[in-house]
Design a protein around this motif. Sequence first.
Motif: not given
Length: 148
Positions: A132-133, A135-137, A139-140
């Motif tokens: 999750l960390l 993919t979040t990094s 995506d953003y």
Amino acid sequence: MKQAIQERFLISPFLVFFVIHATQVGVGALNFQRPLMKEAGQDAWMAVLMAGLSAHVLIWLMYRLLSHLPSGGDLVSLHEQYFGRWIGGVLSLGLLFYYALAAFMVLQSYIEVIKVWVFPLMGAWQFSLMFLLMTTSVDYPKLDIRLP
């Protein structure tokens, strides 16, 4: 109001081959043999051929439907054009849930393979948090995550 899809969000026809290949093979190639042989036995090769053929027919059908759309050709506008605003919205919401479930299943399979081969003592929730960390990094890109 419909807007044209930006060039940076489009995939070239050459790369579509690799997207289809990655979608069909993916992590499933690592763990489909045992359950398939358990259920189908020696006739499992026919199931693999039929699944591959049906996937190709469905992809061809999607291309044919999307090529006839005047609005640029995405599935949400296809649903809205053929089924109306409300039923098309429900179908698009169903598609969203389908892709979310598919992403969850791929994540679960990937975590299972990593746990068996690399980190057998690590919990599944730790892998989920780590992915999750990551993919979040991705995506953003302006989000800065620094672990101590």
